[in-house]
Design an enzyme around this catalytic site. Structure first.
Site, PDB file in Angstrom:
ATOM      1  N   GLY A 138      48.687  37.046  35.615  1.00 54.80           N
ATOM      2  CA  GLY A 138      48.256  37.584  34.340  1.00 54.80           C
ATOM      3  C   GLY A 138      47.650  38.939  34.607  1.00 54.80           C
ATOM      4  N   SER A 139      46.556  39.268  33.941  1.00 54.72           N
ATOM      5  CA  SER A 139      45.775  40.466  34.261  1.00 54.72           C
ATOM      6  C   SER A 139      45.082  41.026  33.040  1.00 54.72           C
ATOM      7  CB  SER A 139      46.627  41.594  34.873  1.00 54.72           C
ATOM      8  OG  SER A 139      47.275  41.157  36.035  1.00 54.72           O
ATOM      9  N   ASN A 140      44.046  41.820  33.292  1.00 53.00           N
ATOM     10  CA  ASN A 140      43.415  42.667  32.289  1.00 53.00           C
ATOM     11  C   ASN A 140      43.470  44.110  32.790  1.00 53.00           C
ATOM     12  OD1 ASN A 140      42.381  40.371  30.772  1.00 53.00           O
ATOM     13  ND2 ASN A 140      40.767  40.213  32.319  1.00 53.00           N
TER      14      ASN A 140
END
Length: 890
Positions: free
Chosen positions: A297-299
């Site tokens: 995923g990630s931000n």
């Protein structure tokens, strides 16, 4: 015996390194053995040359380049011939030849700073790769060696296992010779050199260490049969495999390809007579979930001058990658003076900085769920099952048989074969493993499903793109580096020292505009697309009008959308993404009007993840100064770091007050089941005292984690990331207010009250069964085990709205040893000095080896919410250096 010192190390010349530039070798012989002109002419005559295939490439030589050959062999030939030369008088004593010193062809300087971060400096790309490959191998050799072996098409030969994976690898890549000609030789010269050097560095580490002295344990490979000395082609096969993880090499796709058995035993699925139709939509939805990698995923938050207190750029990179295997990050700093100077992190075995920063620019990514391939449905010829229709004509299906070796139990090796079937689009698939109604040769509709993969050639462009990004000095230069479309699966975010910021959904996306999609989404393809929310789309393969298109700036021959067609923002404002589509990257200026292939996950007008919603809520609060981070509006480096570690649980912020009200009213209802009262009272008391965060000292986070997982089990979307219900929410989703909705629990619906009580009791039971106290501090419940030490891990499930996501399942004793989540984190900005200011953390630490000093050191820092100031400029490196400088030469 080879000697080696920390200051200067020249190891034995391995096969990967036993070469020097032919021209240099020739000049050396000419100088040393000038009297033997006749043999020199013969030596010159055997020096092969090759045409450069990259004459139009700015990174390739503009003239023919000389092969590298072994200096010792040339000298041996010349000296042997000259030993009988008539220039020597008969009977004269033969003086032993004095071999002149051989200049190293590869030379790299390696310095390590605190926490094991290597800083590699070299004068050319091959040497830079050489130093990086060697330094990386000291920490994690076995991780990439395993992946290289898997990608080589020889895994079953080594282990006897998983020969189907070998078959597919051999189909995609061909033999090493074919792969060299068809793929590797098409890379720019710079890329070839970097990859060659990196493989040579790995090979040197193995040669010095020996298979029997390699690390042991879960992440080790001591004595393993699949360890060999990798060369540049082995490494490049692995790098290509990485680009295919979301398409041809994705589990469900790979299985469908290998399931094809051909037309010999014709089986047409009769969908009307089978008892599978009722489950078809369910099974297709499950297939859609499979295409979304569960461990990544990630931000990302990119801030320009309008959003920062000092007017400079500011960037947060927060990828959520696996903590084990090839998806782990590795920190490094790579420098060729005057040409390349980048620091940050790479995935295991990648010879370039993937997420990082330079003197002027910082960049990061989040996983982008755009379309990576399309299915094509082709009608079969009823008179010939090996032909399909295309524009009213019959075309032949192509068969390709590949072979692979398989180790048997008695130790012998046997050759196995597998036949693949392909159309002009690509490989034929059989989706019968998803549901028998859509399997068979042909399907119930008399068709076959085949596919075209947008990432088959992305690997040819990836390294060039990442190098050019690191050579950019501002956002427009960074943007131009993306024209190669070498990014297989990521949103792009960047900021620069002058206050510029950039966002772009610029990855490999098939050129299927919305009009084409509307016209060509038919038959089984339409059925699949509808059930998977467009995670899989299938087009009509019988018409040329449904072929992928192209833009003027599409990479040549790719049929991908070009740079100018992708959603992007170039400016001085804000951008944030947490794995939904491009739509709300800047919520004040939504990006709209793009086809669904640019992002089926959270597409325009659709409900967003809780993690997306808290990202933009926190950005808005900080810009207005309405949060607890600082009284001064806008961002600086410290407020962005604090935001990263805030550990709010947005799901609790939305529903917990309602949950506690339902619980209180239930316990005070005389008609309620008294058997539930003790457990429910304990559960709700813990929740009422919980701080609604997932810090290491938060008590009760485990209760909400299990409770919310239960709610998602009931009302979760097919992708288990948003809760979708017409009854559950008090305020339903509103596309005009996508960050604020949905919200609250509709207390007027008795079914909601019953569901809340059921899931609270279920959470209590699950935790009790696992031996986890309801009110235990989160850091005692969620932890990473390192050498009999439990290191507390803050953060929590992204599905319940935690920005700093951690993926860990409840097991006996707690949420032990997270699989993935916060991994390499960087917060980068600039001031008036030349040096970037980068605070980083590698949550799982640098090395997989339990005996390494870098096995858990940064994990402990993460537990305490601390950071590492990454040394970039020379004086910073010298101040932070540990140990002596290693000069590695060959």
């Amino acid at each position: 015996m080879t000697s080696r010192s920390p200051i200067n190390s020249r190891g034995p010349r391995s096969s990967a390194l036993d070469t020097v530039d032919t021209l240099s070798a020739y000049n050396l012989i000419t100088t040393s053995l000038a009297p033997c002109g006749w043999i020199l002419r013969r030596v010159h005559g055997i020096l092969p040359v090759e045409e450069n295939d990259n004459d139009n490439d700015k990174d390739a030589p503009s003239m023919r380049t000389l092969h590298r050959i072994t200096v010792a062999a040339i000298l041996g030939l010349a000296i042997t011939a000259c030993s009988d030369s008539s220039d020597r008088s008969p009977g004269a004593p033969v003086e032993p030849p004095v071999e002149p010193p051989v200049e190293p062809t590869l030379s790299a300087q390696i310095r390590r700073t605190e926490y094991g971060i290597p800083h590699i400096k070299a004068d050319d790309w091959a040497s830079l790769g050489y130093g990086y490959g060697y330094a990386y191998s000291q920490d994690n050799f076995c991780v990439t060696m395993r992946e290289v072996a898997l990608a080589s098409g020889r895994w079953a030969e080594f282990t006897g296992e998983d020969i189907d994976r070998d078959f597919l690898s051999r189909y995609i890549n061909g033999t090493k010779e074919e792969f060299t000609a068809d793929f590797f030789n098409k890379l720019p010269q710079r890329d070839q050199e970097l990859i060659t050097g990196y493989a040579a560095g790995m090979a040197r580490y193995l040669n010095e260490t020996g298979v029997d002295n390699l690390p042991e344990g879960e992440n080790g490979c001591r004595g393993e049969p699949w360890v060999f000395s990798p060369d540049r082609i082995d490494l490049m096969m692995y790098l290509r495999k990485i680009a295919l993880q979301a398409s041809t090499d994705q589990g469900i796709v790979r299985g469908a390809i290998l399931a094809v058995k051909g037309p010999d035993a014709l089986q047409m699925a009769n969908i009307d007579s089978m008892e599978v139709r009722p489950g078809l939509k369910r099974d297709l939805a499950a297939m859609g979930r499979e295409i979304r990698p569960s461990e990544v995923g990630s931000n990302a938050i990119a801030l320009g001058s309008d959003a920062t207190q000092n007017g400079g750029g500011l960037l947060l990179g927060n990828p959520h990658q696996p903590w084990n295997g090839s998806g782990r990050w590795y920190e490094a700093h790579l420098t060729i003076p005057g040409e390349y100077d980048a620091a940050g992190a790479s995935l295991q075995g990648l010879p370039w900085i993937a997420i990082g920063f330079t003197r002027d620019v910082a960049w990061t990514h989040t996983v982008d769920y755009a379309t990576r391939f399309t299915l094509y449905e082709v009608p079969l010829n009823p008179d010939d099952p090996m032909q399909y229709e295309y524009d009213g004509e019959w075309r032949d299906i192509v068969t390709t048989t590949v072979s692979a070796q398989q180790l048997l139990e008695d130790g012998t090796v046997e050759t196995q074969e597998h036949t693949f079937y392909s159309t002009q689009y690509g490989l034929v698939l059989d989706l019968g493993g998803v549901n028998p109604a859509i399997g068979g040769w042909p399907t119930f509709a008399g068709t076959l499903m085949t596919m075209r993969d947008a990432n088959l050639d992305t690997g040819l462009r990836s390294l060039r793109q990442w190098v050019e990004k690191a050579q950019a000095t501002n956002m427009e230069e960074y943007r131009q580096a993306l024209r190669h479309i070498g990014n297989p699966v990521f949103h792009e975010f960047a900021a620069d020292r002058n206050g510029g910021m950039f966002y772009g959904q610029i990855s490999a996306v098939p050129h299927v505009d919305q009009a084409k999609l509307d016209q060509c989404l038919t038959g089984i393809g339409a059925l699949v697309a509808g059930a998977t929310t467009n995670a899989f789309i299938g087009l009509d393969g019988s018409r040329s009008a449904c072929e992928w298109g192209e833009d003027a700036d599409s990479p040549e021959g790719s049929n991908l959308f070009g740079l100018s067609s992708h959603p992007q923002i170039l400016g001085t404002g804000t951008a944030g993404n947490s794995n939904n589509s491009y739509w709300l990257t800047d919520v004040t200026r939504p990006l709209e009007g793009f086809p669904v292939v640019f992002g089926w996950m959270g597409h325009e007008g659709n409900q967003q993840f809780l993690r997306t919603r808290i990202t933009h809520s926190m950005i808005a609060d900080r810009l207005a100064g309405g949060d607890e981070l600082s009284e001064t509006p806008l961002f600086d480096q410290e407020t962005l770091k604090t935001l990263m570690y805030s550990n709010r649980v947005h799901g609790a912020e939305l529903v917990l007050d309602d949950v506690l009200q339902i619980c209180d009213e239930y316990l005070n209802n005389p008609e309620a089941d008294p058997a539930n009262a003790p457990a429910l009272a304990d559960t709700c008391e813990v929740l009422s005292n919980w701080d609604r965060r997932v810090n290491v000292d938060s008590r009760g986070a485990q209760v909400f984690t299990e409770f919310w997982a239960g709610i998602r089990d009931t009302y979760g979307s097919p992708y288990q990331n948003v809760v979708v219900s017409d009854e559950f929410w008090a305020v339903d989703f509103d596309p005009a207010n996508p960050i604020g909705t949905p919200a609250g629990i509709d207390l007027t619906v008795q079914a909601n009250r019953d569901l809340v009580i059921e899931k609270l009791l279920q959470a209590n039971q699950r935790l009790t069964d696992a031996g986890v106290a309801l009110g235990a501090p989160w850091g005692e419940v969620q932890f990473l085990e390192r050498n009999n030490e439990r290191v507390p891990i803050h953060g929590g499930a992204g599905t319940m709205g935690v920005f700093g996501a951690i993926s860990a399942s409840l097991q006996e004793g707690g949420y032990k040893n997270p699989r993935a989540g916060n991994s390499y984190i960087q917060v980068v900005t600039w001031d008036e000095s030349e040096c970037p200011i980068a605070d980083t953390i590698l949550t799982h630490s640098q090395s997989v080896q339990p005996d390494s000093d870098y096995y858990a050191d940064q994990t402990r820092l993460y537990a305490d919410k601390r950071w590492v100031r990454f040394p970039f400029c020379e004086d910073e490196i010298q101040a932070a250096q540990i140990g002596e400088t290693l000069v590695l030469e060959e």
